[in-house]
Design an enzyme around this catalytic site. Structure first.
Site, PDB file in Angstrom:
ATOM      1  N   LYS A 196     -38.955  27.629 -38.498  1.00  0.00           N
ATOM      2  CA  LYS A 196     -37.906  26.930 -39.265  1.00  0.00           C
ATOM      3  C   LYS A 196     -38.173  26.420 -40.566  1.00  0.00           C
ATOM      4  O   LYS A 196     -39.137  25.517 -40.627  1.00  0.00           O
ATOM      5  CB  LYS A 196     -37.286  26.010 -38.291  1.00  0.00           C
ATOM      6  CG  LYS A 196     -36.287  25.197 -38.694  1.00  0.00           C
ATOM      7  CD  LYS A 196     -35.748  24.392 -37.524  1.00  0.00           C
ATOM      8  CE  LYS A 196     -34.484  23.435 -38.045  1.00  0.00           C
ATOM      9  NZ  LYS A 196     -33.931  22.600 -37.045  1.00  0.00           N
ATOM     10  N   ARG A 206     -25.405  19.362 -40.403  1.00  0.00           N
ATOM     11  CA  ARG A 206     -25.551  17.802 -40.182  1.00  0.00           C
ATOM     12  C   ARG A 206     -24.283  16.955 -40.429  1.00  0.00           C
ATOM     13  O   ARG A 206     -24.087  15.827 -39.853  1.00  0.00           O
ATOM     14  CB  ARG A 206     -26.713  17.464 -41.280  1.00  0.00           C
ATOM     15  CG  ARG A 206     -27.910  17.914 -41.036  1.00  0.00           C
ATOM     16  CD  ARG A 206     -29.025  17.869 -42.194  1.00  0.00           C
ATOM     17  NE  ARG A 206     -30.174  18.451 -41.870  1.00  0.00           N
ATOM     18  CZ  ARG A 206     -31.262  18.827 -42.565  1.00  0.00           C
ATOM     19  NH1 ARG A 206     -31.062  18.123 -43.887  1.00  0.00           N
ATOM     20  NH2 ARG A 206     -32.272  19.273 -42.423  1.00  0.00           N
ATOM     21  N   LYS A 254     -35.478  30.938 -39.188  1.00  0.00           N
ATOM     22  CA  LYS A 254     -34.168  30.315 -39.300  1.00  0.00           C
ATOM     23  C   LYS A 254     -34.362  29.662 -40.855  1.00  0.00           C
ATOM     24  O   LYS A 254     -35.401  29.100 -40.884  1.00  0.00           O
ATOM     25  CB  LYS A 254     -34.050  29.238 -38.373  1.00  0.00           C
ATOM     26  CG  LYS A 254     -32.925  28.103 -38.709  1.00  0.00           C
ATOM     27  CD  LYS A 254     -32.798  27.117 -37.662  1.00  0.00           C
ATOM     28  CE  LYS A 254     -31.708  26.228 -38.095  1.00  0.00           C
ATOM     29  NZ  LYS A 254     -31.532  25.042 -37.042  1.00  0.00           N
ATOM     30  N   TYR A 319     -22.303  31.503 -36.265  1.00  0.00           N
ATOM     31  CA  TYR A 319     -20.881  30.792 -35.988  1.00  0.00           C
ATOM     32  C   TYR A 319     -19.962  31.957 -36.336  1.00  0.00           C
ATOM     33  O   TYR A 319     -18.692  31.699 -36.150  1.00  0.00           O
ATOM     34  CB  TYR A 319     -20.846  29.648 -37.223  1.00  0.00           C
ATOM     35  CG  TYR A 319     -21.974  28.786 -36.884  1.00  0.00           C
ATOM     36  CD1 TYR A 319     -21.888  27.745 -35.997  1.00  0.00           C
ATOM     37  CD2 TYR A 319     -22.963  28.538 -37.922  1.00  0.00           C
ATOM     38  CE1 TYR A 319     -22.639  26.955 -35.863  1.00  0.00           C
ATOM     39  CE2 TYR A 319     -23.994  27.767 -37.746  1.00  0.00           C
ATOM     40  CZ  TYR A 319     -23.827  26.815 -36.577  1.00  0.00           C
ATOM     41  OH  TYR A 319     -24.617  25.808 -36.571  1.00  0.00           O
TER      42      TYR A 319
END
Ligand code: PBG
Length: 329
Positions: A196, A206, A254, A319
Site C-alpha cells: 500500500k 478521507r 493499492k 467503487y
C-alpha cells in the site's frame, strides 16, 4: 513473415474479437467498498465521490440486497466514526457494539451468504487521522499492532469472513493470525493490504470518512512513515512475501492504475490471490472528467477495470463495481 501473418484478421468483427478475448470481466471479480454511518434513514452522497454514498445501517440492508441481486457477493466495510468517539488509541475500534461490529451483523442478517470483509486500521477511530497510535510525534508500531489484533478478533466475533488490515504496520499479519487462531477463528481469512503506497489518490476516501491526518504541531502530516514510497518496486515484493509468510490469504496492491507494473510483478511472484484496490481518487477523476464531457464514462471505466484484471488482479475492490455489473447485464 508478413503478409502471411496479418494480425488484423483476429480483429475483423466483434464475433472473432470476443472469441479470442483474453480478459473477461464478471461480477465475480469485484469486492464492493461500503461506507457506513450512524443514524437512521441516512443515504448521503460523498461530495468528492459523485453517486457514491454513506449509508446508515437500516438503508445499508437494502443496498446489500441490491448488490446481491446484481451478482456482487463480497463487500468491504468502512465506518465513519463520530468525532466524540475518536481518541489516540482507537479505543472505539474494539467496542463489541461499535458501528463496524453492528454493520457486520446487519449485512449478515439480510444476506447471510454475502462475504463480509472489514477494514482494519485505526485512522477512522483516531483523533489524529492516523493508522497508528502516536507517541512523541511518532507512529508507534507494536502497540498499534496489539490494537489491530484485538480489533480483528472483534470483527471475527461479530461475523466477518475476512479482516483486511490496511494500516501497513510491521508484523500485524502474524499478530492477527495468531490471535484469530488462539481464539478459535481458524476460518476467518486475512486480506492484507501488503503493498500500500502513500498516495494522494486517497483524498476523496478521507473526505468520506472524515479521516485525513490532522494538521497539528508535532503530529505527522502524512502517512509516509508507514505507507510505501511510490518510487519503490522491490520493497513491494518484500512486503508481500513477508505478509504471505505471516499468514495472509490474499495480498493487495493499492492504488490500482498507477501501480499495474507492481501488480504484474507480484502476480508473477506469488501463489496466493492478488487483490487490487482501484481507490477513491481514481473513481473521482473519471467522474469529474465525464461530468465535464471530456471522457466517455462507461468506455473508460471498462478499459480501466479490464487493465487492472489484465495486469493480474484476481480480486478488484472498486467503487465502479455496481456501474460495471449493470453495464454488463
Ligand atoms: C485506511 C484506508 C484508506 C483507504 C483504505 N483504507 C485511506 C488511507 O490509508 O489513508 C483508501 C481507499 C480509497 O482511497 O479508496 N487505512
Amino acid at each position: 513473415m508478413y503478409p502471411i501473418r496479418r494480425n488484423r484478421r483476429l480483429r475483423t468483427n466483434e464475433a472473432i474479437r470476443s472469441l479470442v478475448r483474453e480478459t473477461i470481466i464478471s461480477p465475480n471479480d469485484f469486492l464492493v467498498p461500503l461506507f457506513v454511518v450512524e443514524g437512521k434513514g441516512v443515504k448521503e452522497e460523498i461530495a468528492s465521490m459523485p453517486n457514491y454514498y454513506r449509508f446508515s445501517l437500516d438503508l445499508l440492508e437494502g443496498e446489500v440486497k441490491s448488490l446481491w441481486s446484481l451478482g456482487l457477493k463480497s463487500v468491504l466495510l468502512f465506518v465513519k466514526v463520530p468525532d466524540n468517539l475518536k481518541d489516540n488509541k482507537g479505543t472505539e475500534a474494539i467496542n463489541t457494539n461499535g458501528l463496524m461490529q453492528r454493520a457486520i451483523k446487519a449485512v449478515k442478517n439480510v444476506c447471510p451468504d454475502m462475504l463480509v470483509m472489514t477494514d482494519v486500521a485505526l485512522d477512522p477511530y483516531s483523533s489524529y487521522g492516523h493508522d497508528g497510535i502516536i507517541e512523541n510525534g511518532k507512529i508507534i508500531n507494536d502497540d498499534t499492532v496489539e490494537v489491530l489484533a484485538e480489533m480483528s478478533l472483534s470483527h471475527a466475533q461479530a461475523g466477518a469472513n475476512f479482516v483486511a488490515p490496511s494500516d501497513m504496520m510491521d508484523g500485524r499479519i502474524l499478530a492477527i493470525r495468531e490471535t484469530l487462531e488462539d481464539e478459535g477463528y481458524t476460518d476467518t481469512g486475512i486480506m492484507s493490504y501488503s503493498a500500500k503506497y502513500a498516495s494522494a489518490f486517497y483524498g476523496p476516501f478521507r473526505d468520506a470518512l472524515d479521516s485525513a491526518p490532522a494538521a497539528i504541531k508535532d503530529i505527522p502530516k502524512d502517512k509516509k512513515t508507514y505507507q510505501m514510497d511510490y518510487s519503490n518496486r522491490f520493497e513491494a515484493i518484500r512486503e508481500t512475501e513477508m505478509d504471505i509468510d505471516e499468514g495472509a490469504d490474499i495480498v493487495m496492491v493499492k492504488p490500482g492504475l498507477c501501480y499495474l507494473d507492481i501488480v504484474r510483478e507480484i502476480k508473477n511472484e506469488v501463489d496466493v490471490p492478488v487483490a487490487v484496490y482501484q481507490v477513491s481518487g481514481e473513481y473521482s477523476m473519471l467522474k469529474a472528467a465525464a461530468e465535464k464531457g471530456w471522457l466517455d464514462h462507461d468506455a473508460v471505466m471498462m478499459e480501466q477495470i479490464t487493465a487492472i484484471k489484465r495486469a493480474g488482479a484476481d480480486v478488484i475492490a472498486s467503487y465502479f463495481a455496481k456501474d460495471v455489473v449493470k453495464l454488463l447485464s
